[in-house]
Design a protein around this motif. Structure first.
Motif, PDB file in Angstrom:
ATOM      1  N   MET A  35      -9.557   0.407  -4.457  1.00 50.42           N
ATOM      2  CA  MET A  35     -10.825   0.366  -3.716  1.00 50.42           C
ATOM      3  C   MET A  35     -10.749   1.223  -2.464  1.00 50.42           C
ATOM      4  SD  MET A  35     -12.126  -3.581  -4.253  1.00 50.42           S
ATOM      5  CE  MET A  35     -10.596  -4.403  -3.790  1.00 50.42           C
ATOM      6  N   TYR A  36      -9.620   1.183  -1.764  1.00 50.73           N
ATOM      7  CA  TYR A  36      -9.461   1.994  -0.560  1.00 50.73           C
ATOM      8  C   TYR A  36      -9.516   3.478  -0.883  1.00 50.73           C
ATOM      9  CZ  TYR A  36      -7.206   4.134   3.490  1.00 50.73           C
ATOM     10  OH  TYR A  36      -6.914   4.954   4.561  1.00 50.73           O
ATOM     11  N   ARG A  37      -8.815   3.895  -1.945  1.00 51.83           N
ATOM     12  CA  ARG A  37      -8.825   5.306  -2.334  1.00 51.83           C
ATOM     13  C   ARG A  37     -10.235   5.762  -2.731  1.00 51.83           C
ATOM     14  NH1 ARG A  37      -4.639   6.170  -0.080  1.00 51.83           N
ATOM     15  NH2 ARG A  37      -2.573   6.354  -1.044  1.00 51.83           N
ATOM     16  N   MET A  38     -10.974   4.899  -3.399  1.00 51.19           N
ATOM     17  CA  MET A  38     -12.346   5.249  -3.777  1.00 51.19           C
ATOM     18  C   MET A  38     -13.221   5.438  -2.537  1.00 51.19           C
ATOM     19  SD  MET A  38     -12.616   5.451  -7.116  1.00 51.19           S
ATOM     20  CE  MET A  38     -14.318   5.149  -7.560  1.00 51.19           C
ATOM     21  N   VAL A  39     -13.056   4.559  -1.558  1.00 42.74           N
ATOM     22  CA  VAL A  39     -13.810   4.688  -0.311  1.00 42.74           C
ATOM     23  C   VAL A  39     -13.441   5.984   0.405  1.00 42.74           C
ATOM     24  CG1 VAL A  39     -14.173   3.688   1.974  1.00 42.74           C
ATOM     25  CG2 VAL A  39     -14.144   2.205  -0.036  1.00 42.74           C
ATOM     26  N   CYS A  40     -12.160   6.317   0.443  1.00 43.88           N
ATOM     27  CA  CYS A  40     -11.712   7.552   1.100  1.00 43.88           C
ATOM     28  C   CYS A  40     -12.292   8.789   0.420  1.00 43.88           C
ATOM     29  CB  CYS A  40     -10.181   7.624   1.097  1.00 43.88           C
ATOM     30  SG  CYS A  40      -9.379   6.405   2.162  1.00 43.88           S
ATOM     31  N   MET A  54      -9.287  -7.976   4.693  1.00 40.52           N
ATOM     32  CA  MET A  54      -8.081  -7.457   5.330  1.00 40.52           C
ATOM     33  C   MET A  54      -6.895  -7.684   4.401  1.00 40.52           C
ATOM     34  SD  MET A  54      -6.463  -5.905   7.673  1.00 40.52           S
ATOM     35  CE  MET A  54      -7.593  -5.791   9.060  1.00 40.52           C
ATOM     36  N   PRO A  55      -6.319  -6.624   3.864  1.00 35.16           N
ATOM     37  CA  PRO A  55      -5.196  -6.786   2.937  1.00 35.16           C
ATOM     38  C   PRO A  55      -4.031  -7.533   3.588  1.00 35.16           C
ATOM     39  CG  PRO A  55      -6.064  -4.556   2.831  1.00 35.16           C
ATOM     40  CD  PRO A  55      -6.729  -5.220   3.994  1.00 35.16           C
ATOM     41  N   VAL A  56      -3.411  -8.395   2.811  1.00 37.16           N
ATOM     42  CA  VAL A  56      -2.253  -9.164   3.269  1.00 37.16           C
ATOM     43  C   VAL A  56      -0.989  -8.489   2.734  1.00 37.16           C
ATOM     44  CG1 VAL A  56      -3.567 -11.303   3.383  1.00 37.16           C
ATOM     45  CG2 VAL A  56      -2.424 -10.685   1.250  1.00 37.16           C
ATOM     46  N   PRO A  57       0.193  -8.872   3.205  1.00 39.37           N
ATOM     47  CA  PRO A  57       1.435  -8.192   2.783  1.00 39.37           C
ATOM     48  C   PRO A  57       1.673  -8.155   1.285  1.00 39.37           C
ATOM     49  CG  PRO A  57       1.848  -9.483   4.739  1.00 39.37           C
ATOM     50  CD  PRO A  57       0.435  -9.801   4.327  1.00 39.37           C
ATOM     51  N   SER A  58       1.092  -9.086   0.533  1.00 42.44           N
ATOM     52  CA  SER A  58       1.342  -9.116  -0.913  1.00 42.44           C
ATOM     53  C   SER A  58       0.463  -8.140  -1.692  1.00 42.44           C
ATOM     54  CB  SER A  58       1.108 -10.532  -1.450  1.00 42.44           C
ATOM     55  OG  SER A  58      -0.238 -10.941  -1.215  1.00 42.44           O
ATOM     56  N   THR A  59      -0.490  -7.478  -1.039  1.00 41.39           N
ATOM     57  CA  THR A  59      -1.394  -6.582  -1.739  1.00 41.39           C
ATOM     58  C   THR A  59      -0.816  -5.172  -1.829  1.00 41.39           C
ATOM     59  OG1 THR A  59      -2.582  -5.996   0.281  1.00 41.39           O
ATOM     60  CG2 THR A  59      -3.407  -7.879  -0.956  1.00 41.39           C
ATOM     61  N   SER A  60      -1.375  -4.383  -2.752  1.00 43.55           N
ATOM     62  CA  SER A  60      -0.883  -3.027  -2.996  1.00 43.55           C
ATOM     63  C   SER A  60      -1.180  -2.081  -1.840  1.00 43.55           C
ATOM     64  CB  SER A  60      -1.517  -2.478  -4.278  1.00 43.55           C
ATOM     65  OG  SER A  60      -2.942  -2.510  -4.187  1.00 43.55           O
ATOM     66  N   LEU A  61      -2.172  -2.405  -1.021  1.00 41.27           N
ATOM     67  CA  LEU A  61      -2.578  -1.504   0.057  1.00 41.27           C
ATOM     68  C   LEU A  61      -1.749  -1.679   1.325  1.00 41.27           C
ATOM     69  CD1 LEU A  61      -4.577   0.621   1.140  1.00 41.27           C
ATOM     70  CD2 LEU A  61      -6.174  -1.243   1.644  1.00 41.27           C
ATOM     71  N   TYR A  62      -1.107  -2.837   1.472  1.00 43.34           N
ATOM     72  CA  TYR A  62      -0.506  -3.188   2.758  1.00 43.34           C
ATOM     73  C   TYR A  62       0.526  -2.161   3.225  1.00 43.34           C
ATOM     74  CZ  TYR A  62       1.115  -6.163   6.541  1.00 43.34           C
ATOM     75  OH  TYR A  62       1.416  -6.661   7.780  1.00 43.34           O
ATOM     76  N   ASP A  63       1.322  -1.604   2.317  1.00 41.03           N
ATOM     77  CA  ASP A  63       2.376  -0.662   2.707  1.00 41.03           C
ATOM     78  C   ASP A  63       1.953   0.800   2.531  1.00 41.03           C
ATOM     79  OD1 ASP A  63       4.224  -2.657   3.372  1.00 41.03           O
ATOM     80  OD2 ASP A  63       4.781  -2.917   1.269  1.00 41.03           O
ATOM     81  N   ALA A  68       0.865   4.333   3.424  1.00 38.29           N
ATOM     82  CA  ALA A  68       1.038   5.103   4.660  1.00 38.29           C
ATOM     83  C   ALA A  68      -0.295   5.595   5.207  1.00 38.29           C
ATOM     84  CB  ALA A  68       1.971   6.293   4.394  1.00 38.29           C
ATOM     85  N   GLU A  69      -1.207   6.010   4.331  1.00 44.23           N
ATOM     86  CA  GLU A  69      -2.500   6.529   4.794  1.00 44.23           C
ATOM     87  C   GLU A  69      -3.322   5.433   5.451  1.00 44.23           C
ATOM     88  OE1 GLU A  69      -6.468   8.687   2.871  1.00 44.23           O
ATOM     89  OE2 GLU A  69      -4.571   8.700   1.767  1.00 44.23           O
ATOM     90  N   TRP A  70      -3.291   4.234   4.886  1.00 45.32           N
ATOM     91  CA  TRP A  70      -4.040   3.122   5.461  1.00 45.32           C
ATOM     92  C   TRP A  70      -3.445   2.715   6.812  1.00 45.32           C
ATOM     93  CZ3 TRP A  70      -2.870  -2.432   5.679  1.00 45.32           C
ATOM     94  CH2 TRP A  70      -3.972  -3.201   6.068  1.00 45.32           C
ATOM     95  N   LYS A  71      -2.135   2.748   6.916  1.00 41.37           N
ATOM     96  CA  LYS A  71      -1.493   2.437   8.193  1.00 41.37           C
ATOM     97  C   LYS A  71      -1.886   3.457   9.260  1.00 41.37           C
ATOM     98  CE  LYS A  71       2.716   0.276   6.362  1.00 41.37           C
ATOM     99  NZ  LYS A  71       4.193   0.413   6.236  1.00 41.37           N
ATOM    100  N   GLY A  96      -4.518   5.150   9.454  1.00 41.69           N
ATOM    101  CA  GLY A  96      -5.925   4.987   9.822  1.00 41.69           C
ATOM    102  C   GLY A  96      -6.209   3.764  10.664  1.00 41.69           C
ATOM    103  N   GLY A  97      -5.177   2.997  10.999  1.00 44.70           N
ATOM    104  CA  GLY A  97      -5.364   1.846  11.892  1.00 44.70           C
ATOM    105  C   GLY A  97      -5.490   0.515  11.195  1.00 44.70           C
ATOM    106  N   ARG A  98      -5.113   0.435   9.922  1.00 37.31           N
ATOM    107  CA  ARG A  98      -5.168  -0.830   9.168  1.00 37.31           C
ATOM    108  C   ARG A  98      -6.535  -1.500   9.268  1.00 37.31           C
ATOM    109  NH1 ARG A  98      -0.188  -3.002   7.569  1.00 37.31           N
ATOM    110  NH2 ARG A  98       1.659  -2.015   8.473  1.00 37.31           N
ATOM    111  N   LYS A  99      -7.578  -0.745   8.971  1.00 34.90           N
ATOM    112  CA  LYS A  99      -8.933  -1.289   9.034  1.00 34.90           C
ATOM    113  C   LYS A  99      -9.262  -2.076   7.773  1.00 34.90           C
ATOM    114  CE  LYS A  99     -10.559   2.500  11.949  1.00 34.90           C
ATOM    115  NZ  LYS A  99     -11.490   3.657  12.069  1.00 34.90           N
ATOM    116  N   PRO A 100     -10.045  -3.146   7.881  1.00 38.03           N
ATOM    117  CA  PRO A 100     -10.385  -3.942   6.695  1.00 38.03           C
ATOM    118  C   PRO A 100     -11.359  -3.185   5.781  1.00 38.03           C
ATOM    119  CG  PRO A 100     -11.606  -4.729   8.599  1.00 38.03           C
ATOM    120  CD  PRO A 100     -10.630  -3.697   9.114  1.00 38.03           C
ATOM    121  N   LEU A 101     -11.395  -3.608   4.538  1.00 41.24           N
ATOM    122  CA  LEU A 101     -12.336  -3.040   3.574  1.00 41.24           C
ATOM    123  C   LEU A 101     -13.660  -3.787   3.671  1.00 41.24           C
ATOM    124  CD1 LEU A 101      -9.990  -2.773   0.453  1.00 41.24           C
ATOM    125  CD2 LEU A 101     -10.678  -0.918   1.972  1.00 41.24           C
ATOM    126  N   HIS A 102     -14.750  -3.043   3.767  1.00 43.77           N
ATOM    127  CA  HIS A 102     -16.083  -3.652   3.802  1.00 43.77           C
ATOM    128  C   HIS A 102     -16.629  -3.681   2.372  1.00 43.77           C
ATOM    129  CE1 HIS A 102     -16.351  -3.617   8.222  1.00 43.77           C
ATOM    130  NE2 HIS A 102     -15.665  -2.480   8.137  1.00 43.77           N
TER     131      HIS A 102
END
Length: 459
Positions: A229-234, A266-275, A277-280, A282-288
């Motif tokens: 979902m994050y990659r699609m938004v990007c 807001m992704p938690v540590p167990s999710t695929s997005l948490y680690d 690098a691009e999301w980090k 960008g400031g670890r913003k939540p997905l709307h």
């Protein structure tokens, strides 16, 4: 000749011209991009002699895709073209120097031309509807293929315990309203579907920038992932994903009884997005995101997750939108049973890739032809009790029968006229609202590709 039919003819004729041009002196530079270097790094020592097996003939032979034995296929193809046949050894040696990327390039260029000339064809409320799905393809049983794609172990208790065969995973990105396969590739069998799609996504965005901005991509629950979902938004792409009930956030939404909700996830540590690098960075913003509750006729509740606002697509239209995804399931069925894509003409990874991508190119030509007759079929439906659409299986069979005459003998217009007539006259009923509970069958024999009585060859 209708306007859409004329456009499709020009696109397909242009495709043929590109292939023929590869034999000319000015096309040698373009061809060299797709020549695999030999042991000395040379790419200028292929297709230099006078031979019936020119670059264009080899490409046409692979696209023609005949599931018979290699030598019979070669004899049938070259004799139909009025040329002396060549040995299967000659074909094998030549094709080992030809990259499979040439078929992807030809198909992508053709699809871009189609959308450029007909931007308003195949729209749903102003949107192009895309879908992503994956399936498994059986491969010839060789160690070379098993090393690249992996092996599938027999799981039935009948006769072949402990044995295995090579299997590849196919992931496709398709326009479900036009039927066009915009991107498809083979991956190792055990690779996750979501990872496969994320590897394809940069290519899709690069090749179809204008199209992806005006499209909605529909995913099944197997692709549900914060990273997807994050990659699609990007990428600026709108999406709808069917969410699994295993997610605590989804279960909480269902238990709340709400029909729709705008959430910040807001992704938690167990999710695929948490680690990521691009999301980090960008400031670890939540997905709307937006959750929509969908109730099925049997009372089962499903949840769709999307980045579409209610102004773009209302919640009452979401169920209809999601079920548009069924088109890609039909396409995968056609790839296996109509085009017999698993009947590969070679047992090396390169041959498998060539055959697979060549069938994708042929499929897109057939879908464009069917689309050019769609308006006429709809007009004819006004005089019928039920609605009908082109029978793609019959159209594919006729296409392969006409292939040599159309492309090798340079009679694209004559072939298109016949195909257009077949697209109008050979129809199958449209049965809306069909819904069947999924039944997981256990194969009773170790032969996974057992021929079913309702599957007939069209080649």
């Amino acid at each position: 000749m209708t306007s859409q039919k004329s456009c499709v003819f020009e696109i397909i004729n242009k495709l043929n011209s590109k292939i023929v041009e590869l034999d000319s002196s000015c096309g040698k530079g373009k061809l060299r991009e797709y020549i695999i270097p030999d042991g000395n790094g040379r790419t200028d020592n292929v297709f230099v002699r006078r031979s019936p097996l020119s670059a264009s003939m080899l490409i046409h032979f692979i696209i023609r895709h005949n599931p018979l034995s290699s030598q019979i296929s070669a004899d049938e193809f070259f004799w139909s073209a009025g040329k002396a046949s060549v040995s299967k050894s000659a074909i094998s040696q030549r094709r080992t120097r030809l990259s499979a990327d040439i078929f992807t390039s030809l198909s992508t260029d053709m699809c871009r031309e189609y959308y450029r000339h007909m931007p308003h064809v195949g729209l749903w409320h102003g949107w192009h509807i895309m879908a992503v799905d994956g399936s498994e393809f059986m491969l010839p049983d060789t160690d070379a293929l098993a090393e690249v794609y992996g092996r599938f172990a027999y799981t039935t208790p009948h006769g072949r315990n402990g044995e295995s065969f090579p299997m590849a995973k196919c992931v496709m990105f398709s326009d479900v309203l036009t039927g066009l396969t915009l991107s498809a590739d083979l991956f190792p069998y055990l690779r996750d579907d979501r990872r496969c799609f994320l590897e394809m996504l940069p290519y899709i965005c690069r090749q179809y920038p204008g199209l992806t901005a005006r499209s909605i991509t529909v995913f099944d629950r197997g692709f549900f992932s914060a990273l997807v979902m994050y990659r699609m938004v990007c990428c600026g792409m709108k999406f709808v994903i069917r969410a699994p009930m295993s997610s605590p956030r989804i279960r909480a939404f269902v238990e709340s009884g709400m029909t729709e909700a705008d959430v910040e996830w807001m992704p938690v540590p167990s999710t695929s997005l948490y680690d990521d690098a691009e999301w980090k960075a960008g400031g670890r913003k939540p997905l709307h995101l937006r959750f929509i509750r969908v109730e099925l006729p049997d009372g089962e509740v499903e949840v769709l997750v999307t980045d579409l606002t209610s102004e773009m697509v209302g919640s009452s239209m979401m169920k209809c939108l999601y079920f548009k995804r069924w088109g890609i399931e039909v396409d995968l069925l056609h790839y296996k049973h109509v085009y017999e894509n698993e009947a590969f003409s070679g047992a090396r990874p390169l041959c498998v890739e060539q055959d697979f991508r060549a069938v994708v190119l042929a499929h897109n030509i057939i879908c464009m032809t069917a689309g050019s007759a769609a308006s006429d079929v709809r007009a004819d439906n006004r005089r019928r009790t039920h609605d009908y659409k082109t029978n793609v299986a019959v159209l594919a069979g006729v296409f392969y029968l006409l292939y040599v005459n159309m492309f090798v003998m340079d009679n694209v217009r004559g072939g298109m006229d016949i195909l257009w007539t077949v697209a109008r006259k050979r129809l199958t009923p449209i049965l809306d609202g069909r819904s069947y509970r999924r039944v997981r069958k256990r194969h009773k024999s170790s032969d996974r590709n057992h021929t079913r009585t309702n599957r007939k060859r069209v080649l």
